[in-house]
Each structure stands twice: as structure tokens, then as C-alpha cells.
Write an enzyme that holds these catalytic residues in place. Sequence first.
Site, PDB file in Angstrom:
ATOM      1  N   GLU A   1      -0.683  -8.882   4.795  1.00  0.00           N
ATOM      2  CA  GLU A   1      -0.464  -9.013   6.241  1.00  0.00           C
ATOM      3  C   GLU A   1      -1.768  -9.013   7.023  1.00  0.00           C
ATOM      4  O   GLU A   1      -1.789  -9.404   8.204  1.00  0.00           O
ATOM      5  CB  GLU A   1       0.466  -7.895   6.741  1.00  0.00           C
TER       6      GLU A   1
ATOM      7  N   CYS B   1       0.840  -1.195   0.000  1.00  0.00           N
ATOM      8  CA  CYS B   1       0.000   0.000   0.000  1.00  0.00           C
ATOM      9  C   CYS B   1       0.882   1.255   0.000  1.00  0.00           C
ATOM     10  O   CYS B   1       1.547   1.526  -0.987  1.00  0.00           O
ATOM     11  CB  CYS B   1      -0.979  -0.045   1.179  1.00  0.00           C
TER      12      CYS B   1
ATOM     13  N   HIS C   1      -3.329  -5.818   1.005  1.00  0.00           N
ATOM     14  CA  HIS C   1      -2.650  -6.042   2.285  1.00  0.00           C
ATOM     15  C   HIS C   1      -2.575  -7.532   2.649  1.00  0.00           C
ATOM     16  O   HIS C   1      -3.446  -8.039   3.368  1.00  0.00           O
ATOM     17  CB  HIS C   1      -3.395  -5.309   3.397  1.00  0.00           C
TER      18      HIS C   1
END
Length: 227
Positions: free
Chosen positions: A196, A86, A194
Site C-alpha cells: 500500500e 505487516c 507494505h
Amino acid sequence: MKFAVIVFPGSNCDLDMYHAVKDALGEEVEYVFHTETSLEGYDGVLLPGGFSYGDYLRCGAIAQFSPIMEEVKRFAAEGKTVLGVCNGFQILVEAGLLPGVLHRNTGLKFMCRTVELKVENNETRFTSDYAAQETITIPIAHGEGNYYCDDATYAMLQTNRQIAFTYTDNPNGSRGDIAGITNKAGNVLGMMPHPERAVELLTGGTDGLKLFTSLVKQGAHHVKTTV
């Protein structure tokens, strides 16, 4: 492997990145503040999402001048692993580590939802645990994720297989549905979604976990063969 999570003023996904590496993977990880000038002892660098320096001027435009970024450039030039997610992707583009630019989403609105991605190249150190053309579900949260590059750059990305992920239903207007790209050497990956945030069933899915397991397996191999 030992990872560094770079923390800029305005980063807000550093905790998620740290958690993914330490708790989901069980690998060593430390925060490194943007004013530091050394990445000695680290095998991988992670640039998290957020709003570095408030996204003033352009997303990532000020962060690229942080002291740590000269070291990130050196780190990448040595063939070591760098992942930008991002705002981290935006910083990598502004720093010249990846080609192209990231514009406002075509709808001119911030989007926060899950999307489907296609794994376009599973032969990178970031994607080797995925199947070729595998479809995965990963969250997005961005207002400036519309990737653009000129015709020559787009042709280069295709020829060199630098397009790692594409959107199956383009949410932001990115050229060629691009969600993530690598550099030509394949050791730097930038992506808007994302991974994660997709490492535990409790928080909505584990499709992002394979990116990190790939990174550890391939990164460890790279470290061993280059020492």
C-alpha cells in the site's frame, strides 16, 4: 468491490491502506473498528500495519481476541478475500488463519527501507497481474518480520504453492526468504512488506499497485461466480 480496513488500537497504516484502495484503485472502502462484529456487505478485508495494542505480549497476540476477528475468521472460511500486511500478517498468524510465527529480526533492530521481492506464485487472486518470478520493489517497516515454521509446514507451503513472495536479499532471517504466504485455499494473504506504500510514483514507486489490481480483478470474478 467494497473493502473493510480493520482498525485496531495502535494501527497506523490504516490511512495508507484506505488511500491505496480509494485513491489509487477507485474502489469503495470503509474503516471498520475492532469492536464491530459484522462484515456484512464487504467483499474484501484488509488488516493494516501498525502496533496493535502496543505489541504487548507478542505482535498481534492481543488483537486476535478483538470482537471483529471472529467475523474475519468466518469471512475467510467463506472463501472471501483477506489481506494482512505487516502487523496484519502477525495478527493472521496469531489468529490461526495462516501457519507459522513471526519472530524478532535476526539483527534485533527495526528496519525501514525498500527491498526487492520475487513473485513466487502469480496464480493467486493477489498476484495475477504480476509476471511469474517478477522482481518488485516494496517498502518494509518492521522489527518482528522473521518468519519461522517447522519442517513439515515449510514443505506444505512449498507443495501447495502457498509462498507468494520471497526476499531476493533476506533482511530479517525469514525461513526460505519468505516475505508473504497464503492459506491453502488461496483467499488469505499475509505479507510483511507494505504494498500500500508503493502505489504512486510520487511516493517512490508503483510495484505494489498490481497486488491491488489483481485483488480487484480476481476478487470481483470470485464474487460473481459464488453469488
